[in-house]
Design an enzyme around this catalytic site. Structure first.
Site, PDB file in Angstrom:
ATOM      1  N   LYS A  36       0.850  -1.206   0.000  1.00 31.55           N
ATOM      2  CA  LYS A  36       0.000   0.000   0.000  1.00 31.55           C
ATOM      3  C   LYS A  36       0.877   1.245   0.000  1.00 31.55           C
ATOM      4  O   LYS A  36       2.046   1.205   0.400  1.00 31.55           O
ATOM      5  CB  LYS A  36      -0.931   0.031   1.229  1.00 31.55           C
ATOM      6  CG  LYS A  36      -0.233   0.065   2.615  1.00 31.55           C
ATOM      7  CD  LYS A  36       0.230   1.437   3.085  1.00 31.55           C
ATOM      8  CE  LYS A  36       1.010   1.375   4.392  1.00 31.55           C
ATOM      9  NZ  LYS A  36       1.857   2.547   4.653  1.00 31.55           N
TER      10      LYS A  36
ATOM     11  N   VAL B 196      11.750  -3.789   2.241  1.00 27.95           N
ATOM     12  CA  VAL B 196      11.494  -4.017   3.671  1.00 27.95           C
ATOM     13  C   VAL B 196      11.701  -2.719   4.468  1.00 27.95           C
ATOM     14  O   VAL B 196      12.620  -1.944   4.176  1.00 27.95           O
ATOM     15  CB  VAL B 196      12.441  -5.136   4.182  1.00 27.95           C
ATOM     16  CG1 VAL B 196      12.325  -5.324   5.682  1.00 27.95           C
ATOM     17  CG2 VAL B 196      12.135  -6.441   3.462  1.00 27.95           C
TER      18      VAL B 196
ATOM     19  N   GLY C 244       7.759   1.655   4.414  1.00 28.45           N
ATOM     20  CA  GLY C 244       6.513   2.432   4.414  1.00 28.45           C
ATOM     21  C   GLY C 244       5.471   1.866   3.465  1.00 28.45           C
ATOM     22  O   GLY C 244       4.467   2.516   3.168  1.00 28.45           O
TER      23      GLY C 244
ATOM     24  N   ALA D 169       4.107  -1.337   3.946  1.00 31.13           N
ATOM     25  CA  ALA D 169       3.341  -2.350   4.688  1.00 31.13           C
ATOM     26  C   ALA D 169       3.563  -3.771   4.177  1.00 31.13           C
ATOM     27  O   ALA D 169       2.643  -4.597   4.179  1.00 31.13           O
ATOM     28  CB  ALA D 169       1.844  -2.019   4.691  1.00 31.13           C
TER      29      ALA D 169
ATOM     30  N   GLY E  77       5.274  -6.305   5.511  1.00 30.87           N
ATOM     31  CA  GLY E  77       5.054  -7.317   6.557  1.00 30.87           C
ATOM     32  C   GLY E  77       3.574  -7.502   6.844  1.00 30.87           C
ATOM     33  O   GLY E  77       3.100  -8.629   7.061  1.00 30.87           O
TER      34      GLY E  77
ATOM     35  N   ASP F 128      -1.966  -2.055  10.061  1.00 35.32           N
ATOM     36  CA  ASP F 128      -2.225  -1.952   8.614  1.00 35.32           C
ATOM     37  C   ASP F 128      -2.860  -3.215   8.036  1.00 35.32           C
ATOM     38  O   ASP F 128      -3.250  -3.239   6.858  1.00 35.32           O
ATOM     39  CB  ASP F 128      -0.913  -1.698   7.852  1.00 35.32           C
ATOM     40  CG  ASP F 128      -0.392  -0.280   8.045  1.00 35.32           C
ATOM     41  OD1 ASP F 128      -1.185   0.595   8.460  1.00 35.32           O
ATOM     42  OD2 ASP F 128       0.804  -0.054   7.779  1.00 35.32           O
TER      43      ASP F 128
HETATM   44  P1  ATP Z   1       4.470  -0.193   7.714  1.00 40.33           P
HETATM   45  O1  ATP Z   1       4.288   0.648   6.489  1.00 40.33           O
HETATM   46  O2  ATP Z   1       3.283  -1.096   8.025  1.00 40.33           O
HETATM   47  O3  ATP Z   1       5.004   0.514   8.909  1.00 40.33           O
HETATM   48  P2  ATP Z   1       6.917  -1.109   6.606  1.00 40.33           P
HETATM   49  O4  ATP Z   1       6.627  -1.346   5.159  1.00 40.33           O
HETATM   50  O5  ATP Z   1       7.561   0.201   6.932  1.00 40.33           O
HETATM   51  O6  ATP Z   1       5.582  -1.289   7.381  1.00 40.33           O
HETATM   52  P3  ATP Z   1       7.839  -3.813   6.851  1.00 40.33           P
HETATM   53  O7  ATP Z   1       8.438  -4.066   5.508  1.00 40.33           O
HETATM   54  O8  ATP Z   1       6.533  -4.400   7.137  1.00 40.33           O
HETATM   55  O9  ATP Z   1       7.823  -2.250   7.164  1.00 40.33           O
HETATM   56  O10 ATP Z   1       8.936  -4.310   7.923  1.00 40.33           O
HETATM   57  C1  ATP Z   1       9.134  -3.768   9.191  1.00 40.33           C
HETATM   58  C2  ATP Z   1      10.046  -4.709  10.000  1.00 40.33           C
HETATM   59  O11 ATP Z   1       9.293  -5.891  10.295  1.00 40.33           O
HETATM   60  C3  ATP Z   1      11.278  -5.166   9.238  1.00 40.33           C
HETATM   61  O12 ATP Z   1      12.389  -4.478   9.702  1.00 40.33           O
HETATM   62  C4  ATP Z   1      11.384  -6.661   9.507  1.00 40.33           C
HETATM   63  O13 ATP Z   1      12.473  -6.964  10.330  1.00 40.33           O
HETATM   64  C5  ATP Z   1      10.115  -7.049  10.254  1.00 40.33           C
HETATM   65  N1  ATP Z   1       9.316  -8.116   9.593  1.00 40.33           N
HETATM   66  C6  ATP Z   1       8.680  -9.114  10.221  1.00 40.33           C
HETATM   67  N2  ATP Z   1       7.997  -9.877   9.348  1.00 40.33           N
HETATM   68  C7  ATP Z   1       8.184  -9.354   8.129  1.00 40.33           C
HETATM   69  C8  ATP Z   1       7.731  -9.709   6.833  1.00 40.33           C
HETATM   70  N3  ATP Z   1       6.923 -10.773   6.608  1.00 40.33           N
HETATM   71  N4  ATP Z   1       8.121  -8.924   5.800  1.00 40.33           N
HETATM   72  C9  ATP Z   1       8.908  -7.843   6.018  1.00 40.33           C
HETATM   73  N5  ATP Z   1       9.388  -7.480   7.225  1.00 40.33           N
HETATM   74  C10 ATP Z   1       9.036  -8.230   8.283  1.00 40.33           C
END
Ligand code: ATP
Length: 288
Positions: free
Chosen positions: A11, A95, A98, A100, A102, A136
């Site tokens: 997203k 990863v 921002g 989402a 995970g 999220d």
């Molecule tokens: P959001 O936008 O919901 O804050 P994000 O996109 O910034 O999320 P993610 O990619 O979801 O962040 O990852 C955040 C942290 O979660 C990573 O540093 C990782 O160590 C941990 N993590 C746990 N499970 C997962 C997964 N399935 N995929 C990615 N990261 C994961």
């Protein structure tokens, strides 16, 4: 059925404001979520012993802290059953970006297990389970375009925005969501934009005004720490974006580029770790 394969879509936030801290430590938000075409691939097999995760990305934990393990545990606990599962995640979503990623993977596991184990839970129940793992996740289950309030879990779906194009660009380093929230520290100015105007512009498909209505409060605290994000936002505008914005707590940015040719040329011209053209689209989780 012993295995299932799903696409878990990322997203972006077209609007993101933090209204305040709650007594439970979470924050009340006002946001507009948009699913994008970028996705992780998630495959679940009923085999092995316990819950084991395999992932092609070195920064993603494969033990209990992985969002998919937590989601699977909560779902199995709710259903009162035990299962041996192997879950494979092929990451395409950057990863800690921002986007989402995970949360999307966890939502895919909820949908996948619901199907695989023939639980027949409605989406509302999957959302209730998902929000225990991440704020999220309810939106990742819903997909499309939606306003999010509360911690992001009180969702109001908006009409599909159609095939307008935009591009996302990721500068290639992670930003911690927890760190970004701490930086806010509630020295915030009131949002100069508002969700109603953005949604009216989306409904009218007035893409130029949509571009002007984009807003993310986290730019105030994340961009000063990482000047490369500012450069990227400006570069996107110089390449023809009618608006550009950081998504979530960054560092990924997007350029609102209703002209697909402009978006494709911009992806080509930008030297970033990751750039992709995507279109306003309705996917959340898809069973393949
Ligand atoms: P959001 O936008 O919901 O804050 P994000 O996109 O910034 O999320 P993610 O990619 O979801 O962040 O990852 C955040 C942290 O979660 C990573 O540093 C990782 O160590 C941990 N993590 C746990 N499970 C997962 C997964 N399935 N995929 C990615 N990261 C994961």
């Amino acid at each position: 059925m012993n295995s299932i394969h799903l696409h878990a879509h990322a997203k972006i936030n077209l609007y993101l404001d933090v209204l305040g801290k709650r007594p439970d430590g979470y924050h009340n938000l006002e946001t507009v979520f948009q699913s994008i075409s970028l996705y992780d691939e998630v495959t679940i097999h009923r085999r092995g012993e316990g819950i084991r995760v395999f992932c092609n990305h070195p920064d993603v934990p494969t033990e209990a802290s992985n969002t998919v393990v937590r989601a699977a545990h909560h779902l199995l606990q709710t259903a009162g059953i035990g299962e041996d599962l192997e879950i494979r995640i092929d990451k395409n979503i950057p990863v800690a970006a921002g986007l989402a990623g995970g949360s999307a993977d966890a939502a895919a596991v909820l949908v996948g297990l619901n199907e695989l184990l023939d639980l027949r839970y409605p989406i509302e129940k999957l959302m209730q389970i998902g929000v225990k793992v991440g704020a999220d996740i309810p939106f990742c289950l819903l997909g499309g375009t939606a306003i999010g309030r509360g911690i992001g879990d009180e969702l109001q779906p908006l009409p599909p925005i159609g095939n307008v194009s935009f591009m996302i660009a990721n500068p290639g380093f992670p930003v911690s969501t927890a760190w970004a929230f701490r930086q806010l520290n509630f020295r915030l100015t009131n949002s100069p934009k508002n969700v109603t105007i953005l949604t009216q512009n989306l409904n009218k498909r007035d893409w130029v005004r949509v571009g002007r209505s984009l807003y993310n409060v986290f730019e105030q605290v994340v961009v000063p720490q990482y000047p490369v994000i500012r450069e990227l936002l400006e570069r996107l505008r110089s390449l023809g974006a009618v608006g550009s914005l950081m998504t979530g707590t960054g560092p990924t940015v997007f350029g609102w580029m209703p002209d697909r040719d402009v978006a494709e040329k911009a992806v080509h011209d930008l030297s970033v770790a990751y750039g992709v053209v995507t279109e306003g689209c309705g996917q959340g989780i898809q069973i393949i």
